[in-house]
Design an enzyme around this catalytic site. Structure first.
Site, PDB file in Angstrom:
ATOM      1  N   LYS A   1     -25.320  24.950  51.031  1.00  0.00           N
ATOM      2  CA  LYS A   1     -24.339  24.524  52.049  1.00  0.00           C
ATOM      3  C   LYS A   1     -25.095  24.252  53.348  1.00  0.00           C
ATOM      4  O   LYS A   1     -25.669  25.166  53.937  1.00  0.00           O
ATOM      5  CB  LYS A   1     -23.287  25.628  52.232  1.00  0.00           C
ATOM      6  CG  LYS A   1     -22.229  25.318  53.280  1.00  0.00           C
ATOM      7  CD  LYS A   1     -21.082  26.314  53.183  1.00  0.00           C
ATOM      8  CE  LYS A   1     -20.195  26.351  54.430  1.00  0.00           C
ATOM      9  NZ  LYS A   1     -19.522  25.094  54.726  1.00  0.00           N
TER      10      LYS A   1
ATOM     11  N   SER B   1     -11.753  30.813  53.276  1.00  0.00           N
ATOM     12  CA  SER B   1     -13.012  31.450  53.679  1.00  0.00           C
ATOM     13  C   SER B   1     -12.786  32.288  54.929  1.00  0.00           C
ATOM     14  O   SER B   1     -12.098  31.856  55.850  1.00  0.00           O
ATOM     15  CB  SER B   1     -14.063  30.401  54.035  1.00  0.00           C
ATOM     16  OG  SER B   1     -14.215  29.487  53.001  1.00  0.00           O
TER      17      SER B   1
ATOM     18  N   ARG C   1     -16.169  20.989  44.062  1.00  0.00           N
ATOM     19  CA  ARG C   1     -16.604  20.855  45.468  1.00  0.00           C
ATOM     20  C   ARG C   1     -17.550  19.668  45.571  1.00  0.00           C
ATOM     21  O   ARG C   1     -18.750  19.791  45.410  1.00  0.00           O
ATOM     22  CB  ARG C   1     -17.299  22.132  45.930  1.00  0.00           C
ATOM     23  CG  ARG C   1     -17.810  22.100  47.368  1.00  0.00           C
ATOM     24  CD  ARG C   1     -18.411  23.449  47.748  1.00  0.00           C
ATOM     25  NE  ARG C   1     -18.918  23.493  49.095  1.00  0.00           N
ATOM     26  CZ  ARG C   1     -20.166  23.124  49.438  1.00  0.00           C
ATOM     27  NH1 ARG C   1     -21.014  22.680  48.532  1.00  0.00           N
ATOM     28  NH2 ARG C   1     -20.557  23.217  50.696  1.00  0.00           N
TER      29      ARG C   1
HETATM   30  C1  LIG Z   1     -14.973  30.746  46.952  1.00  0.00           C
HETATM   31  C2  LIG Z   1     -15.420  30.013  48.159  1.00  0.00           C
HETATM   32  N1  LIG Z   1     -15.696  30.700  49.282  1.00  0.00           N
HETATM   33  C3  LIG Z   1     -16.123  30.056  50.386  1.00  0.00           C
HETATM   34  C4  LIG Z   1     -16.258  28.679  50.368  1.00  0.00           C
HETATM   35  C5  LIG Z   1     -16.689  27.931  51.603  1.00  0.00           C
HETATM   36  O1  LIG Z   1     -15.636  27.132  52.131  1.00  0.00           O
HETATM   37  P1  LIG Z   1     -15.837  26.383  53.539  1.00  0.00           P
HETATM   38  O2  LIG Z   1     -16.173  27.420  54.523  1.00  0.00           O
HETATM   39  O3  LIG Z   1     -14.662  25.545  53.803  1.00  0.00           O
HETATM   40  O4  LIG Z   1     -17.103  25.458  53.267  1.00  0.00           O
HETATM   41  P2  LIG Z   1     -17.223  24.237  52.234  1.00  0.00           P
HETATM   42  O5  LIG Z   1     -17.347  24.804  50.861  1.00  0.00           O
HETATM   43  O6  LIG Z   1     -15.998  23.391  52.348  1.00  0.00           O
HETATM   44  O7  LIG Z   1     -18.453  23.517  52.657  1.00  0.00           O
HETATM   45  C6  LIG Z   1     -15.948  28.000  49.183  1.00  0.00           C
HETATM   46  N2  LIG Z   1     -16.052  26.667  49.076  1.00  0.00           N
HETATM   47  N3  LIG Z   1     -15.523  28.681  48.092  1.00  0.00           N
HETATM   48  C1  LIG Z   2     -19.947  26.929  49.554  1.00  0.00           C
HETATM   49  C2  LIG Z   2     -20.593  28.074  50.213  1.00  0.00           C
HETATM   50  N1  LIG Z   2     -19.943  28.783  51.178  1.00  0.00           N
HETATM   51  C3  LIG Z   2     -20.660  29.778  51.676  1.00  0.00           C
HETATM   52  S1  LIG Z   2     -22.188  29.875  50.972  1.00  0.00           S
HETATM   53  C4  LIG Z   2     -21.851  28.544  49.961  1.00  0.00           C
HETATM   54  C5  LIG Z   2     -22.837  28.008  48.982  1.00  0.00           C
HETATM   55  C6  LIG Z   2     -23.053  28.905  47.795  1.00  0.00           C
HETATM   56  O1  LIG Z   2     -24.003  28.339  46.930  1.00  0.00           O
HETATM   57  P1  LIG Z   2     -25.147  29.187  46.223  1.00  0.00           P
HETATM   58  O2  LIG Z   2     -24.485  30.018  45.187  1.00  0.00           O
HETATM   59  O3  LIG Z   2     -26.054  28.162  45.614  1.00  0.00           O
HETATM   60  O4  LIG Z   2     -25.849  29.979  47.283  1.00  0.00           O
END
Ligand SMILES: Cc1ncc(COP(=O)(O)OP(=O)(O)O)c(N)n1
Ligand SMILES: Cc1ncsc1CCOP(=O)(O)O
Ligand SMILES: [Mg+2]
Length: 217
Positions: A146, A117, A46
């Site tokens: 995020k 998601s 990511r």
């Molecule tokens: C395993 C997993 N779950 C949720 C997310 C979040 O995806 P998204 O809502 O598209 O947000 P971004 O990660 O793209 O900022 C994820 N990456 N992985």
């Molecule tokens: C990518 C993403 N989507 C929802 S929360 C999140 C961030 C998760 O990171 P952390 O484990 O540091 O809280």
């Protein structure tokens, strides 16, 4: 290659590590290697946010992480960038509600793993109908990884999805640590997905090991 079975997907979701260059205190390749040695079961590339790599630099970085995953038989998932996932022949893609539509992505990627998601029952049902192999639910707890994260919903969102009949594999995400991981598993998640609990740890190896232990208990 066939679509992944639910049983295998649940196993792989157990401790799902997500990383980009901006998340690490030390060399990301070392962080990933330590996390794998500590027992992570799935990996997501990511690369987004402030100072994120783009273009050839992003692609090159991704190939290095992918090679480490391949050496250790850890499936490699690409976040958001379906084209990159196809170019690298990644094992799958994760998309959210703001990304390309899940049914279109499913058509593009064939039988590769598709993660979507979802923040509520409607989004979960739509994701499953569009061909999601798993859904990512969160943030469960507050997160600083995020920028545009929605409000944390707590583990009750997972319990409520299960009570509404969702049987698709679920991974919980957002603010998950070895201390609170058990709670989300008890609520019905098949696994936990983390960035900072491993990437910001002094010892990604120990952090991954602790998460593995919590999820098993
Ligand atoms: C395993 C997993 N779950 C949720 C997310 C979040 O995806 P998204 O809502 O598209 O947000 P971004 O990660 O793209 O900022 C994820 N990456 N992985
Ligand atoms: C990518 C993403 N989507 C929802 S929360 C999140 C961030 C998760 O990171 P952390 O484990 O540091 O809280
Ligand atoms: Mg996304």
């Amino acid at each position: 290659m066939e679509r992944i079975s639910r049983e295998m997907m649940r196993k792989w979701l157990s401790v799902y590590f997500i990383l980009g260059s901006q998340n690490c205190k030390k060399d990301p390749l070392t962080v990933l290697t330590e996390a794998i040695d500590g027992g992570i079961t799935l990996f997501q590339f990511r690369e987004k946010g402030k100072n994120a790599y783009t273009g050839e630099k992003k692609r090159h970085f991704a190939t290095k992480l992918q090679s480490i995953c391949r050496e250790h038989n850890i499936p490699f998932i690409v976040n958001d960038d379906v084209q990159l996932a196809m170019e690298l022949d990644a094992d799958g893609v994760h998309i959210g509600q703001e990304d390309e539509k899940a049914d279109i992505v499913r058509r593009k990627i064939g039988h590769k793993i598709l993660g979507v998601s979802a923040h509520n029952l409607k989004e979960a049902r739509e994701a499953i109908a569009a061909g999601a192999d798993y859904i990512g639910v969160g943030p469960i707890f507050p997160t600083s990884s995020k920028d545009d994260a929605k409000e944390a919903q707590g583990p009750s969102i997972i319990r409520s999805l299960r009570e509404s009949g969702i049987q698709t594999p679920i991974v919980a995400i957002g603010g998950i640590t070895p201390e609170n991981a058990k709670e989300v598993i008890h609520a019905g998640a098949d696994g936990v997905s983390v960035i900072s609990a491993i990437a910001s740890s002094e010892s990604p190896f120990e952090a991954a090991r602790e998460l593995v232990k919590s999820v098993k208990k």
